[in-house]
Design an enzyme around this catalytic site. Structure first.
Site, mmCIF file in Angstrom:
data_model
loop_
_atom_site.group_PDB
_atom_site.id
_atom_site.type_symbol
_atom_site.label_atom_id
_atom_site.label_comp_id
_atom_site.label_asym_id
_atom_site.label_seq_id
_atom_site.Cartn_x
_atom_site.Cartn_y
_atom_site.Cartn_z
ATOM 1 N N TYR A 221 -5.949 10.771 4.610
ATOM 2 C CA TYR A 221 -4.648 11.129 4.037
ATOM 3 C C TYR A 221 -4.853 11.959 2.763
ATOM 4 C CZ TYR A 221 -2.771 7.863 7.471
ATOM 5 O OH TYR A 221 -2.440 7.226 8.648
ATOM 6 N N GLN B 185 0.850 -1.188 0.000
ATOM 7 C CA GLN B 185 0.000 0.000 0.000
ATOM 8 C C GLN B 185 0.887 1.240 0.000
ATOM 9 O OE1 GLN B 185 -2.241 1.618 3.518
ATOM 10 N NE2 GLN B 185 -4.005 0.814 2.401
ATOM 11 N N ARG C 79 -7.693 1.821 -2.274
ATOM 12 C CA ARG C 79 -8.490 1.770 -1.039
ATOM 13 C C ARG C 79 -9.235 3.095 -0.919
ATOM 14 N NH1 ARG C 79 -7.042 -0.270 5.163
ATOM 15 N NH2 ARG C 79 -8.906 -1.576 5.172
#
Length: 314
Positions: A154, A81, A203
């Protein structure tokens, strides 16, 4: 196993023996179908905190290869990731000015922390390149797939959420097209960097669970656009600031988000969130809530969880 941060990297973001031992222990026996390693930063200013893994330069490739090998030796597939923390980067860890979609306070900072500076368009283009380069390093290191992190507050969440995107340019927070423009650029750049056959996932924080924030209707449309841009898997999560549902503790509590996304796309959809019983995972699959079920905290607490689940369902 979805990504769960350990912060076992060294001060330069390099993989350590402790990192390899951790993932080797969790994947032992090969009972987990896919292990997603914890979020790794694509550029120094996108570092969330000390101890975080790095994919930010070529020197990290050898260590990433060690980590991938530790998981492959157990017979598990492994996906990395990659992330830019944006406005929630830790100033001391990042060693740079904190930047975001807009110069607004980050909701998860609760009024503390520095006010980020709004990114200029040329800086955004560089960040797109940083993601592409990080993905190429992941492929070079021998991983099976790469996941673009666009959840949990984020940088990509900061562009996606109307709470933090107040821009008035092509990345405007006033339209969904503007809010996912960066996502689409990154997906296409990553695809170009890794080729057509390497697996690329995203994601997605599919609902902010905050007034005025991103909602599931946005995410169904976004998921369709991500599929068209070239992703092979959509990994559904939720919550702008935390990874829990504000009104549910049921196993698979983000199923209300994954189900409509699964119905709207043809690529596989993954779901995580509070699943700790194999029977619950099987039920979520049978009910078409998702195609893959992530079990994180339960595996951390009991590394034999997947083995025991396999035996219980046999």
């Amino acid at each position: 196993m979805p990504p769960v941060a350990t912060y076992l990297a060294d001060g330069s973001g390099e993989v350590t023996d402790a990192s390899c031992a951790h993932y080797g222990k969790l994947s032992a026996g090969g009972y987990i179908g896919l292990v997603v390693t914890e979020h790794s930063y694509v550029s120094p200013e996108g570092k969330a905190r000390e101890g975080q893994l790095s994919t930010a330069d070529d020197r990290t490739v050898a260590g990433l290869a060690r980590l991938a090998d530790a998981i492959h030796r157990s017979g598990c597939k492994v996906m990395a990731q990659i992330i830019h923390a944006g406005g929630v980067a830790h100033p001391a860890a990042a060693g740079a000015e904190i930047v975001s979609a807009s110069a607004v306070p980050m909701p998860q900072a609760n009024g503390s922390g520095p006010l980020p500076r709004e990114l200029a368009t040329d800086e955004i283009a560089r960040i797109v390149g940083d993601f592409a380069n990080a993905a190429a390093r992941v492929k070079q290191a021998g991983y099976d797939a790469v996941e673009i992190h666009a959840a949990h507050g984020y940088l990509l969440s900061q562009f996606y959420s109307p709470l933090t995107n107040r821009r008035a340019d092509a990345y405007t927070g006033s339209t969904l097209d503007g809010r996912i423009r960066l996502h689409l650029k990154i997906i296409r750049a990553v695809r170009d960097a890794v080729g057509e056959t390497f697996q690329v996932a995203i994601r997605l924080g599919a609902c902010d669970y905050r007034e005025g924030g991103a909602a599931i209707e946005d995410s169904v449309a976004a998921a369709k656009a991500f599929e068209a841009a070239g992703v092979d898997l959509i990994d559904v999560s939720g919550g702008f600031c935390v990874y829990t549902h504000p009104a549910s503790t049921a196993q698979g509590y983000f199923a209300e988000l994954s189900a409509p996304i699964k119905a709207a796309v043809s690529v596989p959809v993954a779901l995580a969130g509070g699943v700790n019983q194999p029977q619950a995972a099987e039920r979520l699959l049978a009910e078409q809530k998702a195609d893959l079920i992530g079990v994180g905290r339960a595996i951390l607490q009991n590394p034999a969880w997947a083995k025991e689940a396999s035996e219980a369902l046999a």
